[in-house]
Design a protein around this motif. Structure first.
Motif, short mmCIF file in Angstrom:
data_model
loop_
_atom_site.label_atom_id
_atom_site.label_comp_id
_atom_site.label_asym_id
_atom_site.label_seq_id
_atom_site.Cartn_x
_atom_site.Cartn_y
_atom_site.Cartn_z
N LYS A 40 0.83 -1.19 0.00
CA LYS A 40 0.00 0.00 0.00
C LYS A 40 0.87 1.26 0.00
O LYS A 40 2.03 1.22 0.39
N GLU A 41 0.29 2.36 -0.44
CA GLU A 41 0.99 3.63 -0.44
C GLU A 41 1.02 4.23 0.96
O GLU A 41 0.22 3.89 1.82
N ARG A 42 1.97 5.12 1.17
CA ARG A 42 2.07 5.81 2.44
C ARG A 42 0.80 6.65 2.68
O ARG A 42 0.32 7.33 1.77
N GLU A 43 0.29 6.61 3.89
CA GLU A 43 -0.97 7.25 4.25
C GLU A 43 -0.78 8.20 5.42
O GLU A 43 -0.13 7.86 6.41
N PHE A 44 -1.38 9.37 5.32
CA PHE A 44 -1.35 10.34 6.42
C PHE A 44 -2.27 9.87 7.54
O PHE A 44 -3.41 9.49 7.31
N THR A 86 -2.73 -2.19 10.69
CA THR A 86 -1.41 -2.80 10.67
C THR A 86 -0.53 -2.11 9.63
O THR A 86 -0.89 -2.02 8.46
N ALA A 87 0.62 -1.61 10.07
CA ALA A 87 1.52 -0.88 9.19
C ALA A 87 2.77 -0.48 9.96
O ALA A 87 2.82 -0.61 11.18
N VAL A 88 3.75 0.02 9.24
CA VAL A 88 4.87 0.70 9.87
C VAL A 88 4.48 2.17 10.00
O VAL A 88 4.11 2.80 9.01
N TYR A 89 4.57 2.70 11.19
CA TYR A 89 4.20 4.08 11.46
C TYR A 89 5.45 4.94 11.54
O TYR A 89 6.38 4.63 12.29
N TYR A 90 5.46 6.02 10.76
CA TYR A 90 6.62 6.90 10.67
C TYR A 90 6.32 8.27 11.25
O TYR A 90 5.31 8.90 10.91
N LEU A 104 0.88 19.84 10.94
CA LEU A 104 1.36 19.14 9.76
C LEU A 104 0.16 18.52 9.04
O LEU A 104 -0.68 17.88 9.67
N GLU A 105 0.09 18.72 7.72
CA GLU A 105 -1.05 18.26 6.92
C GLU A 105 -0.65 17.16 5.96
O GLU A 105 0.53 16.95 5.68
N SER A 106 -1.65 16.49 5.42
CA SER A 106 -1.41 15.33 4.57
C SER A 106 -0.67 15.68 3.28
O SER A 106 0.08 14.84 2.77
N ASN A 107 -0.86 16.89 2.77
CA ASN A 107 -0.26 17.26 1.50
C ASN A 107 1.05 18.02 1.62
O ASN A 107 1.58 18.52 0.63
N TRP A 108 1.59 18.11 2.80
CA TRP A 108 2.87 18.79 2.99
C TRP A 108 4.03 17.91 2.49
O TRP A 108 3.95 16.68 2.55
N ARG A 109 5.09 18.54 2.04
CA ARG A 109 6.32 17.84 1.74
C ARG A 109 7.11 17.71 3.05
O ARG A 109 7.60 18.71 3.57
#
Length: 123
Positions: A40-44, A86-90, A104-109
């Motif tokens: 899966k892709e990284r998710e905010f 279930t995932a790796v949380y960063y 911090l927002e989902s669309n931030w770099r």
């Protein structure tokens, strides 16, 4: 130089709770959590302002997860966990002007990343 150290992951049954933490080298950074599950892709997940006064949540976790921050340390209280969590949380952090209190927002770099901590929820 920003350094992020996170911990608190583990194995928990569905419906259970975990609390993640991430400690930064300095205080004035907006911080947040992203997660990435296999295939899966990284998710905010959630974000918070450097002062801890403003928060933002992803659609899949709002109402179950709570983000908070005390000085240099950010926490993620996770309740009613589901196998889909279930995932790796960063841990993530961005340098902010002291007058900028946005979370911090989902669309931030993202500028800085932690090493990740594994969360596994059994069914």
């Amino acid at each position: 130089q920003v350094q992020l150290v996170e911990s608190g992951g583990g194995l928990v049954q569905a419906g259970g709770s975990l609390r993640l933490s991430c400690t930064a080298s300095v205080r004035t950074y907006a911080m947040g959590w992203f997660r990435q599950a296999p295939w899966k892709e990284r998710e905010f997940v959630a974000g918070i302002s450097w002062s801890g006064g403003s928060t933002s949540y992803g659609d899949s976790t709002k109402g179950r997860f709570t983000i908070s921050k005390v000085k240099n340390t950010m926490f993620l209280q996770m309740n009613a966990l589901e196998p889909e969590d279930t995932a790796v949380y960063y841990c993530a952090a961005n340098m902010m002007d002291p007058f900028d209190t946005r979370p911090l927002e989902s669309n931030w770099r993202v500028q800085y990343w932690g090493q990740g901590t594994q969360v596994t929820v059994s069914s």
